[in-house]
Design a protein around this motif. Structure first.
Motif, PDB file in Angstrom:
ATOM      1  N   UNK A  75       0.830  -1.213   0.000  1.00  0.00           N
ATOM      2  CA  UNK A  75       0.000   0.000   0.000  1.00  0.00           C
ATOM      3  C   UNK A  75       0.862   1.261   0.000  1.00  0.00           C
ATOM      4  N   UNK A  76       1.962   1.225   0.742  1.00  0.00           N
ATOM      5  CA  UNK A  76       2.882   2.369   0.745  1.00  0.00           C
ATOM      6  C   UNK A  76       3.427   2.605  -0.657  1.00  0.00           C
ATOM      7  N   UNK A  77       3.756   1.526  -1.360  1.00  0.00           N
ATOM      8  CA  UNK A  77       4.292   1.661  -2.712  1.00  0.00           C
ATOM      9  C   UNK A  77       3.224   2.101  -3.713  1.00  0.00           C
ATOM     10  N   UNK A  78       1.953   2.033  -3.316  1.00  0.00           N
ATOM     11  CA  UNK A  78       0.884   2.577  -4.146  1.00  0.00           C
ATOM     12  C   UNK A  78       0.658   4.062  -3.861  1.00  0.00           C
ATOM     13  N   UNK A  79       1.473   4.625  -2.954  1.00  0.00           N
ATOM     14  CA  UNK A  79       1.372   6.048  -2.644  1.00  0.00           C
ATOM     15  C   UNK A  79       0.494   6.377  -1.459  1.00  0.00           C
ATOM     16  N   UNK A  80       0.060   5.370  -0.701  1.00  0.00           N
ATOM     17  CA  UNK A  80      -0.773   5.606   0.477  1.00  0.00           C
ATOM     18  C   UNK A  80       0.150   5.795   1.676  1.00  0.00           C
ATOM     19  N   UNK A  81       0.287   7.001   2.153  1.00  0.00           N
ATOM     20  CA  UNK A  81       1.299   7.292   3.173  1.00  0.00           C
ATOM     21  C   UNK A  81       0.742   7.796   4.497  1.00  0.00           C
ATOM     22  N   UNK A  82      -0.577   7.809   4.644  1.00  0.00           N
ATOM     23  CA  UNK A  82      -1.153   8.184   5.939  1.00  0.00           C
ATOM     24  C   UNK A  82      -2.293   7.218   6.235  1.00  0.00           C
ATOM     25  N   UNK A  83      -2.051   6.295   7.161  1.00  0.00           N
ATOM     26  CA  UNK A  83      -2.993   5.217   7.434  1.00  0.00           C
ATOM     27  C   UNK A  83      -3.517   5.286   8.858  1.00  0.00           C
TER      28      UNK A  83
END
Length: 231
Positions: A75-83
């Motif tokens: 998910x981080x590599x998909x650009x999702x950086x605030x979870x």
């Protein structure tokens, strides 16, 4: 089938005292492990499905930390950086292990997971609703749910708020179920073969009871299923 809780193992004690079974399969472990200590003291053979620190206990599990690391990393590599992370009870060991995987993925990517966005007891609808509201106010781009039941609850809350998945918010479950398969859009999840876990636990216990043989711990595989809910 016996229902117990971290605070009440009276049903298990009654079953053992009445000699109604030859062995036990525990499907969840918690921090205090009262049921494990009780079974040991009474000489009842048992197998655990899940994590356990005692290396002498028969056990079958999935590598939950690695699975959650891989999902979070994807998910981080998909650009999702605030979870935000929606957990169940704090003392369930599998929750602790899954969270370790999430945190390790953030550290590996030199990213920070805001501890105020890690919520516990979100199997409660009231708690989950407050957690979702706080997460949206913090402008998170993805909600990670520790299991399928929590994920189902979060999806219902988001829909009641008029939020669209994945357009307004992304969501993923760290445990799959057939119920999740029914949702549109499809939900990203970690697939674990629960039937295989149960079958392997039964094999370990059966072999011990019939052959008095202790088989090695079994760690089964998993599959990342990245679907529409995470874009």
């Amino acid at each position: 089938m016996i229902k117990i809780s971290p605070d009440d193992i009276s049903n298990l004690k009654e079953a053992v005292e009445n000699h109604v079974m030859d062995g036990v399969i525990l499907t969840r472990t918690v921090e205090n492990d009262d049921e494990i200590q009780f079974l040991k003291e009474n000489g009842v053979p048992f197998v655990i499905i899940g994590p356990c620190d005692d290396k002498y206990v028969l056990r079958v599990d999935t590598d939950n930390e690695a699975a959650c690391y891989d999902m979070t990393n994807a998910l981080i590599h998909k650009g999702l950086n605030k979870m935000a992370v929606m957990c169940a009870e704090r003392d369930h060991k599998v929750n602790q292990i899954r969270l370790d995987g999430i945190l390790r993925a953030h550290m590996k990517s030199h990213m920070y997971l805001d501890k105020s966005l890690i919520f516990y007891d979100t199997e409660s609808e009231i708690v989950a609703e407050m957690a979702v509201e706080k997460s949206l106010a913090a402008n998170v781009d993805c909600i990670l749910c520790m299991d399928d039941n929590i994920c189902l609850g979060v999806i219902r809350i988001l829909k009641s708020m008029g939020m669209k998945i994945p357009e307004d918010i992304k969501i993923a479950s760290l445990h799959n179920s057939k119920l999740l398969d029914e949702f549109v859009p499809s939900i990203s999840c970690i697939y674990q073969d629960e039937a295989a876990l149960g079958k392997e636990a039964g094999r370990l216990l059966y072999t011990y009871l019939n052959e008095n043989k202790i088989l090695p711990h079994s760690i089964l595989g998993y599959e990342l299923q990245i679907k529409d809910s995470t874009g």
